[in-house]
Write a protein that holds these residues in place. Structure first.
Motif: not given
Length: 265
Positions: A148-150, A88-90, A186-190, A82-83
């Motif tokens: 992936d996050a980048l 990754w969102v930040i 879901r990642f797009s929504f977050l 979760d952390a």
């Protein structure tokens, strides 16, 4: 604003904020095609608040776990899944912040043309089709890596171009790095949460600076309608793409883009 305009703009914002069809394009096009006056900055803020409330309520459980684990990681208690997702969102939000601050005026003034919207709808619609057909994998948002996050974050910066669609381009990038349709969505929504907060914050500052007159009842109705339609959109979109996929949205983008080219070329 009359009530028909309030209702249509609120529902359009709520639905298109999370569908891969570009909310900014639709909010630009509705006044162009209807000859309505611009809805004003205060109403834009209200619509974003509605969309933000919907995604926060829908993902409230995940957000609480992410926030708790993220704070724990700052306190030195280790980084769990979760952390890591919170980080990754930040991280994925930083590119759009940099590009938005650097080119906000040029984009908001010089790129609101129906022709630019048309090309954005078509080009990035084809990219979504390509990613969905041949490159999607099976990983969900908990299995993302730093790379992936980048990649997804850099792609999100392209959403500042009207017609691109923030959800569309982030889902496209997520599919290309091997995520499943539902995991990508879901990642797009977050990812939308910090982006909407930042965009709404900038609009609020502009509203305060201009000292514009506010019609609170109209704004409240707009917020509620946007929030309800956005919540329903998230729920049914996740179920829909699990069974059908992205192709209906691709077809819609291509048809809308072609119609705009025919109308404004």
């Amino acid at each position: 604003m009359d009530w028909l305009q309030v209702v249509i703009l609120s529902i359009v914002q709520g639905l298109t904020e999370f569908l891969p069809i570009s909310s900014s394009a639709h909010l630009i096009l509705v006044p162009v095609l209807t000859d309505w006056e611009d809805q004003g900055l205060a109403f834009d803020v209200a619509l974003h608040l509605g969309s933000l409330s919907a995604v926060v309520i829908y993902f409230r459980g995940e957000l609480v776990r992410m926030a708790r684990s993220w704070l724990g990681s700052l306190a030195g208690r280790g980084v769990d899944g979760d952390a890591r997702l919170a980080w990754w969102v930040i991280l994925a939000t930083l590119p759009v912040c940099v590009v938005g601050l650097a080119f906000h005026d040029a984009i908001s003034v010089g790129m609101r043309s129906p022709l630019i919207i048309a090309f954005g709808l078509i080009v990035f619609g084809l990219a979504l089709a390509w990613a969905d057909w041949g490159h999607r994998g099976s990983r969900d948002e908990t299995q993302l890596t730093l790379r992936d996050a980048l990649v997804i974050g850099l792609a999100q910066a392209l959403a500042l171009i009207p017609g691109t669609s923030r959800s569309g381009i982030t889902i496209t990038a997520a599919l290309l790095v091997g995520m499943s349709r539902e995991g990508a969505a879901r990642f797009s929504f977050l990812l939308s949460i910090p982006v909407i907060v930042l965009a709404g914050g900038m609009e609020t500052l502009g509203l305060i600076r201009d000292a514009a007159e506010v019609e609170w009842f109209t704004l409240t109705v707009g917020t509620l309608l946007s929030g309800i339609s956005a919540y329903l959109c998230i729920h049914f979109f996740l179920a829909f793409i699990r069974r059908v996929g992205m192709q209906p949205f691709v077809l819609y983008r291509l048809l809308l883009g072609a119609w705009l080219l025919w109308l404004f070329w």
